[in-house]
Design a protein around this motif. Structure first.
Motif, PDB file in Angstrom:
ATOM      1  N   VAL A 136     -54.932  30.360 -19.283  1.00  0.00           N
ATOM      2  CA  VAL A 136     -54.210  29.491 -20.201  1.00  0.00           C
ATOM      3  C   VAL A 136     -54.163  28.065 -19.658  1.00  0.00           C
ATOM      4  O   VAL A 136     -54.387  27.112 -20.384  1.00  0.00           O
ATOM      5  CB  VAL A 136     -52.778  30.011 -20.456  1.00  0.00           C
ATOM      6  CG1 VAL A 136     -52.020  29.085 -21.386  1.00  0.00           C
ATOM      7  CG2 VAL A 136     -52.819  31.423 -21.018  1.00  0.00           C
ATOM      8  N   TYR A 137     -53.878  27.927 -18.355  1.00  0.00           N
ATOM      9  CA  TYR A 137     -53.779  26.620 -17.721  1.00  0.00           C
ATOM     10  C   TYR A 137     -54.597  26.591 -16.437  1.00  0.00           C
ATOM     11  O   TYR A 137     -54.842  27.620 -15.813  1.00  0.00           O
ATOM     12  CB  TYR A 137     -52.322  26.285 -17.351  1.00  0.00           C
ATOM     13  CG  TYR A 137     -51.457  25.913 -18.516  1.00  0.00           C
ATOM     14  CD1 TYR A 137     -51.541  24.653 -19.089  1.00  0.00           C
ATOM     15  CD2 TYR A 137     -50.531  26.808 -19.022  1.00  0.00           C
ATOM     16  CE1 TYR A 137     -50.726  24.302 -20.153  1.00  0.00           C
ATOM     17  CE2 TYR A 137     -49.713  26.466 -20.086  1.00  0.00           C
ATOM     18  CZ  TYR A 137     -49.822  25.214 -20.649  1.00  0.00           C
ATOM     19  OH  TYR A 137     -49.026  24.860 -21.696  1.00  0.00           O
ATOM     20  N   ASN A 138     -54.996  25.381 -16.070  1.00  0.00           N
ATOM     21  CA  ASN A 138     -55.511  25.094 -14.725  1.00  0.00           C
ATOM     22  C   ASN A 138     -54.398  24.377 -13.981  1.00  0.00           C
ATOM     23  O   ASN A 138     -53.716  23.524 -14.562  1.00  0.00           O
ATOM     24  CB  ASN A 138     -56.734  24.165 -14.776  1.00  0.00           C
ATOM     25  CG  ASN A 138     -57.954  24.859 -15.294  1.00  0.00           C
ATOM     26  OD1 ASN A 138     -58.310  25.934 -14.832  1.00  0.00           O
ATOM     27  ND2 ASN A 138     -58.609  24.245 -16.265  1.00  0.00           N
ATOM     28  N   ILE A 139     -54.233  24.711 -12.713  1.00  0.00           N
ATOM     29  CA  ILE A 139     -53.272  23.975 -11.891  1.00  0.00           C
ATOM     30  C   ILE A 139     -54.025  23.381 -10.707  1.00  0.00           C
ATOM     31  O   ILE A 139     -54.896  24.026 -10.132  1.00  0.00           O
ATOM     32  CB  ILE A 139     -52.083  24.846 -11.433  1.00  0.00           C
ATOM     33  CG1 ILE A 139     -52.542  26.074 -10.648  1.00  0.00           C
ATOM     34  CG2 ILE A 139     -51.236  25.253 -12.626  1.00  0.00           C
ATOM     35  CD1 ILE A 139     -51.405  26.888 -10.052  1.00  0.00           C
ATOM     36  N   ALA A 140     -53.715  22.139 -10.386  1.00  0.00           N
ATOM     37  CA  ALA A 140     -54.332  21.444  -9.255  1.00  0.00           C
ATOM     38  C   ALA A 140     -53.273  21.296  -8.167  1.00  0.00           C
ATOM     39  O   ALA A 140     -52.172  20.812  -8.416  1.00  0.00           O
ATOM     40  CB  ALA A 140     -54.864  20.081  -9.672  1.00  0.00           C
ATOM     41  N   ILE A 141     -53.630  21.721  -6.961  1.00  0.00           N
ATOM     42  CA  ILE A 141     -52.698  21.785  -5.840  1.00  0.00           C
ATOM     43  C   ILE A 141     -52.916  20.572  -4.936  1.00  0.00           C
ATOM     44  O   ILE A 141     -54.052  20.188  -4.647  1.00  0.00           O
ATOM     45  CB  ILE A 141     -52.930  23.081  -5.032  1.00  0.00           C
ATOM     46  CG1 ILE A 141     -52.976  24.301  -5.965  1.00  0.00           C
ATOM     47  CG2 ILE A 141     -51.874  23.239  -3.950  1.00  0.00           C
ATOM     48  CD1 ILE A 141     -51.812  24.460  -6.890  1.00  0.00           C
ATOM     49  N   PRO A 142     -51.821  19.966  -4.458  1.00  0.00           N
ATOM     50  CA  PRO A 142     -51.953  18.778  -3.607  1.00  0.00           C
ATOM     51  C   PRO A 142     -52.685  19.058  -2.302  1.00  0.00           C
ATOM     52  O   PRO A 142     -52.630  20.165  -1.764  1.00  0.00           O
ATOM     53  CB  PRO A 142     -50.505  18.367  -3.321  1.00  0.00           C
ATOM     54  CG  PRO A 142     -49.660  19.098  -4.286  1.00  0.00           C
ATOM     55  CD  PRO A 142     -50.421  20.304  -4.704  1.00  0.00           C
ATOM     56  N   LYS A 143     -53.347  18.038  -1.816  1.00  0.00           N
ATOM     57  CA  LYS A 143     -54.025  18.119  -0.516  1.00  0.00           C
ATOM     58  C   LYS A 143     -53.009  18.490   0.562  1.00  0.00           C
ATOM     59  O   LYS A 143     -51.852  18.089   0.500  1.00  0.00           O
ATOM     60  CB  LYS A 143     -54.660  16.779  -0.156  1.00  0.00           C
ATOM     61  CG  LYS A 143     -55.802  16.384  -1.042  1.00  0.00           C
ATOM     62  CD  LYS A 143     -56.312  15.006  -0.647  1.00  0.00           C
ATOM     63  CE  LYS A 143     -57.426  14.553  -1.559  1.00  0.00           C
ATOM     64  NZ  LYS A 143     -57.869  13.193  -1.246  1.00  0.00           N
ATOM     65  N   GLY A 144     -53.448  19.266   1.540  1.00  0.00           N
ATOM     66  CA  GLY A 144     -52.590  19.633   2.656  1.00  0.00           C
ATOM     67  C   GLY A 144     -51.724  20.852   2.399  1.00  0.00           C
ATOM     68  O   GLY A 144     -51.056  21.336   3.312  1.00  0.00           O
TER      69      GLY A 144
END
Length: 110
Positions: free
Chosen positions: A57-65
């Protein structure tokens, strides 16, 4: 500039085995700040169904580190629960100009 939202990730810790020798997990909520959320494209939805048998349903982008384990965990955002269903797509931090370098797909979790 892009800005993500806080999401609640429920990290799983194995606590033992059940009577069928399957692992039993306990979930621990952790808030992860600055996560980007975007609707999955039609192509990504079809690919997820074909590869995993689940509807993205969604893509999630995770922060660096970020060093949390996301695979097959529950995630809460937009007042609903979601389950991470894909393998991570990850880039080399130094070669990516923005704040995010991992992408996961999520399905509706009930």
């Amino acid at each position: 500039m892009f800005k993500g939202i806080p999401v609640t990730l429920y990290e799983k810790t194995e606590t033992g085995k059940d009577e069928f020798d399957h692992p039993v997990y306990e979930e621990h909520p952790v808030t992860v700040e600055n996560v980007l959320v975007a609707p999955a494209s039609t192509t990504e939805i079809l690919d997820a169904v074909n590869l995993y048998g689940k509807k993205a349903v969604y893509n999630i982008a995770i922060p660096k580190g970020d060093d949390h384990k996301w695979k097959e965990c529950r995630v809460d955002f937009f007042g609903q629960s979601w389950r991470v269903i894909s393998l991570s797509q990850q880039g080399i931090e130094e070669n990516i100009p923005l704040d995010w370098n991992q992408k996961w797909m999520v399905e509706r979790y009930e």
